[in-house]
Scaffold this motif. Structure first.
Motif, mmCIF file in Angstrom:
data_model
loop_
_atom_site.group_PDB
_atom_site.id
_atom_site.type_symbol
_atom_site.label_atom_id
_atom_site.label_comp_id
_atom_site.label_asym_id
_atom_site.label_seq_id
_atom_site.Cartn_x
_atom_site.Cartn_y
_atom_site.Cartn_z
ATOM 1 N N LYS A 178 -35.631 -5.612 163.953
ATOM 2 C CA LYS A 178 -36.927 -5.245 164.900
ATOM 3 C C LYS A 178 -36.209 -4.257 166.120
ATOM 4 N N GLN A 179 -35.267 -4.475 166.960
ATOM 5 C CA GLN A 179 -34.812 -4.067 168.214
ATOM 6 C C GLN A 179 -33.793 -3.089 168.051
ATOM 7 N N CYS A 180 -33.042 -3.185 166.858
ATOM 8 C CA CYS A 180 -31.710 -2.514 166.896
ATOM 9 C C CYS A 180 -31.878 -1.272 165.919
ATOM 10 N N ALA A 181 -31.024 -0.342 165.992
ATOM 11 C CA ALA A 181 -30.624 0.775 165.115
ATOM 12 C C ALA A 181 -29.471 1.248 165.243
ATOM 13 N N PHE A 182 -29.100 2.072 164.304
ATOM 14 C CA PHE A 182 -27.742 2.716 164.359
ATOM 15 C C PHE A 182 -27.851 4.120 164.683
ATOM 16 N N ILE A 183 -27.364 4.924 165.666
ATOM 17 C CA ILE A 183 -27.728 6.301 165.784
ATOM 18 C C ILE A 183 -26.346 7.123 165.225
ATOM 19 N N PRO A 184 -26.548 8.118 164.194
ATOM 20 C CA PRO A 184 -25.523 8.662 163.888
ATOM 21 C C PRO A 184 -25.115 9.890 164.731
#
Length: 300
Positions: free
Chosen positions: A233-239
């Motif tokens: 819910k709170q995390c993502a990966f930025i390319p």
């Protein structure tokens, strides 16, 4: 030879104040009158000791130790590197001003009469165009430094970040026109932030993500999908595109980001992307803003 202690204190204090203000300008440091006054008062200690104990060990030590105290009192402490840089600039200015006064004392002489005229030997006239040239180049460099510092100062913003569950914290962020990163899921513009500066505000349940095994994976998204639901819910990966390779930055969506240095505090929609390297060697800022953050704040 008679000596007037009050006159010595006045002259020494005036020169110390000038040097501290010039050093602050060159180092782009904020300064306040009370702090400068505290530094000037500390600088009077060797003058007083020289009047009552000129040959003492304490007097000799004070000449070398007092500048450290003066710089400590005159400017806010922002790390040893910036403190030592300020001290070095203060020393260079002190030595330069002292050398200039000593040279002028030798080049310029009085004829000994009260109200006597100032004499400059013909053989020393070459110093005048030299001083004029040095002054011109110094002024040019000084204006460039001030212009760069002013632009740099207006591009730095104060942020208050609440990541939810941790402790709200403050950082300084530089507007980076080259930052075009976005959260791939929400589309929010990304704020690049030093991991060390934000670690204290990360909720305890998200701390394991910072040291997760995703760093060794070519594609970290499957690792995230198989993890805790809160992380998803709170995390993502930025390319992002590195030098010759594509990589990923860990992104965490904060509960609130407020820019407090605008005329009216403004909340920003953003995802924080963590970087391990130091963004500013002199610790002037710890984050990089997306251009859209400032544009949105100024238009509202």
């Amino acid at each position: 030879m008679e000596r007037y202690l009050d006159l010595d204190l006045l002259v020494n204090g005036s020169m110390d104040a000038l040097l501290l203000i010039l050093a602050a300008r060159l180092a782009n440091l904020p300064f306040r009158g009370k702090r400068i006054a505290a530094g000037v008062i500390a600088g009077e200690i060797p003058v007083i000791l020289s009047a009552y104990a000129p040959a003492s060990l304490i007097f000799e030590l004070s000449k070398y130790l007092i500048p450290w105290l003066m710089v400590w009192l005159a400017y806010p402490y922002r790390g040893f590197r910036l403190y030592f840089k300020s001290l070095l600039i203060f020393w260079i200015l002190s030595a330069g001003l002292g050398g200039l006064i000593y040279a002028l004392w030798g080049w310029l002489t009085f004829d000994g009469r009260i109200g006597g005229s100032l004499r400059l030997g013909l053989k020393n006239l070459w110093i005048l165009p030299l001083v004029a040239g040095l002054w011109w180049f110094t002024q040019k460099a000084w204006h460039r430094i001030l212009g760069s510092a002013a632009h740099h100062q207006t591009s730095i913003y104060d942020l208050e970040i609440d990541m939810g569950g941790g402790n709200p914290f403050q950082v300084k962020a530089l507007l980076d026109t080259g930052n075009q990163l976005r959260d791939p899921l929400t589309g929010y513009p990304v704020i690049l932030i030093e991991e060390e500066a934000a670690a204290a505000g990360v909720p305890e349940e998200l701390l394991p993500v910072l040291q997760g095994a995703w760093r060794d994976l070519d594609d970290p998204w499957p690792w995230l999908w198989q993890s805790d639901s809160l992380w998803i819910k709170q995390c993502a990966f930025i390319p992002y595109q590195g030098v010759g390779h594509k990589s990923w930055l860990l992104g965490i969506r904060p509960q609130k980001v407020v820019c407090t240095s605008l005329s009216e505090p403004r909340e920003m929609k953003a995802t924080l992307a963590f970087v391990r390297q130091v963004l500013s060697p002199d610790r002037a800022y710890q984050a990089l803003l997306h251009p859209e953050h400032v544009q949105g704040a100024e238009e509202s």
